[in-house]
Structure formats: C-alpha cells, structure tokens
Design a protein around this motif. Sequence first.
Motif, mmCIF file in Angstrom:
data_model
loop_
_atom_site.group_PDB
_atom_site.id
_atom_site.type_symbol
_atom_site.label_atom_id
_atom_site.label_comp_id
_atom_site.label_asym_id
_atom_site.label_seq_id
_atom_site.Cartn_x
_atom_site.Cartn_y
_atom_site.Cartn_z
ATOM 1 N N THR A 1 3.488 -1.768 15.670
ATOM 2 C CA THR A 1 3.847 -2.455 14.429
ATOM 3 C C THR A 1 5.218 -3.077 14.620
ATOM 4 N N PHE B 1 2.353 -10.282 21.002
ATOM 5 C CA PHE B 1 1.021 -9.848 20.567
ATOM 6 C C PHE B 1 -0.068 -10.369 21.501
ATOM 7 N N THR C 1 -2.486 -4.379 16.799
ATOM 8 C CA THR C 1 -1.217 -5.011 16.441
ATOM 9 C C THR C 1 -1.082 -5.139 14.930
ATOM 10 N N ILE D 1 1.973 -6.311 11.679
ATOM 11 C CA ILE D 1 3.263 -6.871 11.300
ATOM 12 C C ILE D 1 3.617 -6.367 9.907
ATOM 13 N N THR E 1 -3.219 -10.866 15.699
ATOM 14 C CA THR E 1 -2.730 -9.869 14.745
ATOM 15 C C THR E 1 -3.903 -9.189 14.058
ATOM 16 N N ILE F 1 -1.749 -6.972 8.592
ATOM 17 C CA ILE F 1 -0.485 -7.351 7.957
ATOM 18 C C ILE F 1 -0.151 -6.312 6.895
#
Length: 253
Positions: A81, A98, A108, A110, A132, A135
Amino acid sequence: MLSQERSMNLSSLNVHSIETMGAFDGPGIRYVLFLQGCPFKCQFCHNRDTWDTSINKIKTPEEVLADFNRYKSFYKHGGITVSGGEPLLQIDALIELFKLFKSHNIHTAIDTAGATFNPNNTEKMDELMRYTDLILLDIKHMDEGSHQTLVGASNKNVLAFARYLDALDKTVYIRHVLLPGITGTPTQLNALRNFLDTLHNVKQIDILPYHTKGISKWKTLGFEYALMDLREPTKEEIYEAHDILKTAYIYKK
C-alpha cells in the motif's frame, strides 16, 4: 551527487517512511510505503511532517521491491500500500512501482485523498489504474465550504475522482475521519451516505475516529495546531456514524 541525480528521475520515489507490518491499510498484512509531500493542509493531520515536498529519502522501484521481498513471507494474503502525504503527487514513479510489483503478481493499493485528480486529464491516472488493485479513498467532508476550511482546498475533484473510480469499477474502500461537530454531524454523515449510495464499487467503509496524538508532532515541528479544543468522539458518536454510513449498505461482491 548520486542522490541528486536520482531525485531527477521520474521513476524514483521520494519516501517519507516505511511500515513493514501494516494491518489496517488494505487486505492482509501489508508493506506500507509513505511518500513525501501533500497539497492538502488538513487541520487534523497526524502526519504533518509529510506535507513538505523537499527531498527526504530517494528509492527506486527496484529498491522498494527488494525491501518488500525481505518480508514477503508475511504478505501472502496482503501486498503493498502506498500512502503519504499524497502518493498521487508522484504518479509517474507510482506507475513504474506498481508496474514492477504487478509483474511479480503482488496486490497493490493506494491510500489517497484524491487531491491531485484532474477530471479533464486522466491519461496518467488511466495507466496507473491498470496496475492498481485497490483504492483507499479518504473523503474529508461533503460540504464544499467546510472542506475548504478544513483542508485548504476544494472537494470537487475528490468527488470527481470517486465517480471516475466508479466508472472504472475499481474496488474502493472509503475512509472517513470522524471529527465531532465537523465531519461527525448527522447532516454531514447523511450527505456522505447519500453520495456513497450513488456508487457501485465501494467494498468497505472505514470510520476513523479522530485522535489527538498528532498534536505533539505539530508542536515539535513548531506549528500551531488549529483544532486544539477538538475532543475525540464518544463511543455513542462512533456508533451513530457506523449506523448512518453502514446500515443496509450493500458492498460490492
């Protein structure tokens, strides 16, 4: 000289700090990379030392992966993260990071407030989202004026970022810091819930009760803390927030 040369490389990351056993930053145990720099100026920020965009520690994606691999036996059900600060300030380096991690089949995520999102120019964001998995989106406040006061910037692009992620069907965990009388009022919480009900990609809602532990860091750094009189939320206020934001909310499966 070497560090200066590497600081000019768009694939290098300006790192604030690293947590090797993160348990609250996505699924499983995670390697959490905190990047330096943030355009938001949240009055309640507990990482005040991450705002500055000057060079702290420069690391290449390969160096981050090598460090991750030292602990990878712990990350079987986790991953990496990237937090901050605001990690999207370093979007070019984040793409390279990433891209490398996904080539090794590593999950992965964020942790972002969407502070840099520009709905009129999403080319780099589109590329980053290809690498990604998750989120963690921190929505500070739904009211435009209150957000401006609390954060020092508009919330329009933050909400646009949430809608952008929804259009991509990108998995999102919503994070909301509960500030009594500010973000924790029934009016504000219901406004947030009404907005979340328009999205289809939110898998989890995390309510983060405000705490005062960051005040000492502000003082040590020589900055005045604007919310000195703000108390931590009561259990009843936390329960109310959970009730408003989570009751009958259907998370994406």
